[in-house]
Design a protein around this motif. Structure first.
Motif, PDB file in Angstrom:
ATOM      1  N   MET A 219       0.763  -2.651  -9.098  1.00  0.00           N
ATOM      2  CA  MET A 219       0.745  -3.803  -8.218  1.00  0.00           C
ATOM      3  C   MET A 219       0.839  -3.368  -6.749  1.00  0.00           C
ATOM      4  SD  MET A 219       1.370  -7.294  -8.153  1.00  0.00           S
ATOM      5  CE  MET A 219       1.864  -8.382  -6.884  1.00  0.00           C
ATOM      6  N   PHE A 220       1.783  -2.478  -6.458  1.00  0.00           N
ATOM      7  CA  PHE A 220       1.979  -2.009  -5.082  1.00  0.00           C
ATOM      8  C   PHE A 220       0.745  -1.258  -4.581  1.00  0.00           C
ATOM      9  CE2 PHE A 220       3.754   1.031  -1.962  1.00  0.00           C
ATOM     10  CZ  PHE A 220       4.204   0.103  -1.036  1.00  0.00           C
ATOM     11  N   GLN A 221       0.120  -0.462  -5.450  1.00  0.00           N
ATOM     12  CA  GLN A 221      -1.071   0.282  -5.046  1.00  0.00           C
ATOM     13  C   GLN A 221      -2.232  -0.662  -4.734  1.00  0.00           C
ATOM     14  OE1 GLN A 221      -1.657   2.917  -8.334  1.00  0.00           O
ATOM     15  NE2 GLN A 221      -0.321   4.506  -7.477  1.00  0.00           N
TER      16      GLN A 221
ATOM     17  N   THR B 281      -4.140  -0.819  -1.182  1.00  0.00           N
ATOM     18  CA  THR B 281      -5.597  -0.681  -1.147  1.00  0.00           C
ATOM     19  C   THR B 281      -6.224  -1.863  -0.419  1.00  0.00           C
ATOM     20  OG1 THR B 281      -5.585   0.559  -3.204  1.00  0.00           O
ATOM     21  CG2 THR B 281      -7.668  -0.444  -2.560  1.00  0.00           C
ATOM     22  N   THR B 282      -5.772  -3.050  -0.690  1.00  0.00           N
ATOM     23  CA  THR B 282      -6.300  -4.252  -0.040  1.00  0.00           C
ATOM     24  C   THR B 282      -6.034  -4.231   1.457  1.00  0.00           C
ATOM     25  OG1 THR B 282      -5.967  -5.508  -2.074  1.00  0.00           O
ATOM     26  CG2 THR B 282      -6.243  -6.766  -0.044  1.00  0.00           C
ATOM     27  N   VAL B 283      -4.828  -3.859   1.849  1.00  0.00           N
ATOM     28  CA  VAL B 283      -4.483  -3.792   3.276  1.00  0.00           C
ATOM     29  C   VAL B 283      -5.336  -2.748   3.983  1.00  0.00           C
ATOM     30  CG1 VAL B 283      -2.656  -3.155   4.901  1.00  0.00           C
ATOM     31  CG2 VAL B 283      -2.151  -4.687   2.989  1.00  0.00           C
TER      32      VAL B 283
ATOM     33  N   LEU C  60      -8.071  -3.343   6.979  1.00  0.00           N
ATOM     34  CA  LEU C  60      -8.016  -2.611   8.251  1.00  0.00           C
ATOM     35  C   LEU C  60      -9.330  -1.902   8.536  1.00  0.00           C
ATOM     36  CD1 LEU C  60      -4.407  -1.124   8.146  1.00  0.00           C
ATOM     37  CD2 LEU C  60      -5.285  -2.872   9.703  1.00  0.00           C
ATOM     38  N   PHE C  61      -9.919  -1.319   7.512  1.00  0.00           N
ATOM     39  CA  PHE C  61     -11.208  -0.655   7.676  1.00  0.00           C
ATOM     40  C   PHE C  61     -12.278  -1.654   8.106  1.00  0.00           C
ATOM     41  CE2 PHE C  61     -15.349   0.384   5.882  1.00  0.00           C
ATOM     42  CZ  PHE C  61     -15.617   1.561   6.550  1.00  0.00           C
TER      43      PHE C  61
END
Length: 46
Positions: free
Chosen positions: A1-3, A7-9, A13-14
């Motif tokens: 879940m944390f990963q 990844t989404t954040v 940002l990208f």
């Protein structure tokens, strides 16, 4: 879940950086920066 959150954040940002770099408002600044190496070469050869 944390990963997945990380990844989404990072993907957001990208995408924000990509949109900033390709913004039409930034074109003039990037065109001026692209000419800097050429201008410094002309000054050094005089």
């Amino acid at each position: 879940m944390f990963q997945g959150i990380i990844t989404t954040v990072l993907m957001l940002l990208f995408l924000a950086g990509w949109a900033w770099a390709w913004s039409p408002r930034r074109k003039r600044d990037f065109d001026e920066a692209a000419q800097l190496p050429l201008e410094s070469d002309e000054e050094n050869t005089r």
